[in-house]
Motif scaffolding. Structure first.
Motif, PDB file in Angstrom:
ATOM      1  N   GLN A 159       0.443   1.789   0.469  1.00 12.29           N
ATOM      2  CA  GLN A 159       1.858   1.564   0.771  1.00 12.29           C
ATOM      3  C   GLN A 159       2.372   3.268   1.009  1.00 12.29           C
ATOM      4  OE1 GLN A 159       3.695  -0.074  -2.767  1.00 12.29           O
ATOM      5  NE2 GLN A 159       2.505  -1.519  -2.705  1.00 12.29           N
ATOM      6  N   ALA A 160       1.992   4.440   0.695  1.00 15.36           N
ATOM      7  CA  ALA A 160       2.118   5.757   0.884  1.00 15.36           C
ATOM      8  C   ALA A 160       1.615   6.131   2.331  1.00 15.36           C
ATOM      9  CB  ALA A 160       1.880   6.722  -0.214  1.00 15.36           C
ATOM     10  N   ARG A 163       3.873   4.363   4.924  1.00 14.76           N
ATOM     11  CA  ARG A 163       5.163   5.005   5.173  1.00 14.76           C
ATOM     12  C   ARG A 163       5.272   6.211   5.860  1.00 14.76           C
ATOM     13  NH1 ARG A 163       5.801   3.426  -0.330  1.00 14.76           N
ATOM     14  NH2 ARG A 163       5.227   5.445  -1.028  1.00 14.76           N
ATOM     15  N   TRP A 164       4.043   6.760   5.912  1.00 21.56           N
ATOM     16  CA  TRP A 164       3.836   8.277   6.624  1.00 21.56           C
ATOM     17  C   TRP A 164       4.431   8.132   7.949  1.00 21.56           C
ATOM     18  CZ3 TRP A 164       2.150  12.876   5.152  1.00 21.56           C
ATOM     19  CH2 TRP A 164       1.853  13.653   6.398  1.00 21.56           C
TER      20      TRP A 164
END
Length: 166
Positions: A159-160, A163-164
């Motif tokens: 998820q991170a 989002r980058w």
């Protein structure tokens, strides 16, 4: 200073492992399983101060955190790059300050466990962490612990990464 040296050493070793495995001509592609180094974990005496330092001085930004039952941060991941993280953990009596482990992103944790065991490596069975990653741990005679991490779509890591923004 020793902690920074271990951190840098972990980055170098972790970056070299996938390259060495990839260069082995006799290793079938489906048995290697290592995608890349995913993170270096450090136990710090003051978690908020460490986050502030790495954000202000190194330019890392928070990717995600895991809180304890009291709502206090237990683990904080910071982006070094889109796919690479610094994992910060609160140091304490059972978790001394300094280098903790490095993590390898693997395609299939169960397959990686089997492949490493076949090579004579001591490695735990897989389990699902509170970050939703599928993990196993290698006992390394030189560094202590190497974490194998399969990162399914629902994991906080994926998820991170999604989002980058560059």
């Amino acid at each position: 200073m020793r902690g920074i040296g271990l951190f840098v050493a972990g980055l170098i070793v972790g970056a070299a492992v996938p390259a060495v495995l990839a260069q082995r001509a006799d290793a079938p592609a489906d048995r290697r399983g290592v995608v890349m180094m995913n993170h270096v974990a450090v136990n710090v005496p003051d978690l908020p101060a460490a986050v502030e330092y790495y954000a202000a001085k190194m330019g890392y930004r928070e990717a995600f955190r895991v809180n304890d039952a009291a709502g206090q941060p237990r683990i904080i991941y910071l982006h070094i790059s889109r796919d690479t993280f610094l994992e910060l953990n609160q140091a304490g009596p059972q978790r001394p300050a300094g280098f903790s482990h490095y993590g390898l992103h693997v395609e299939n944790a169960a397959g990686a466990v089997a492949a490493f065991r076949e090579r004579g490596v001591t490695v735990t069975d897989t389990s699902v962490s509170d970050t939703k990653a599928i993990l196993a741990n290698i006992t390394d005679p030189y560094l202590g612990r190497i974490e194998l991490a399969e990162l399914p779509a629902g994991s906080l890591h994926r998820q991170a990464i999604a989002r980058w923004a560059r």
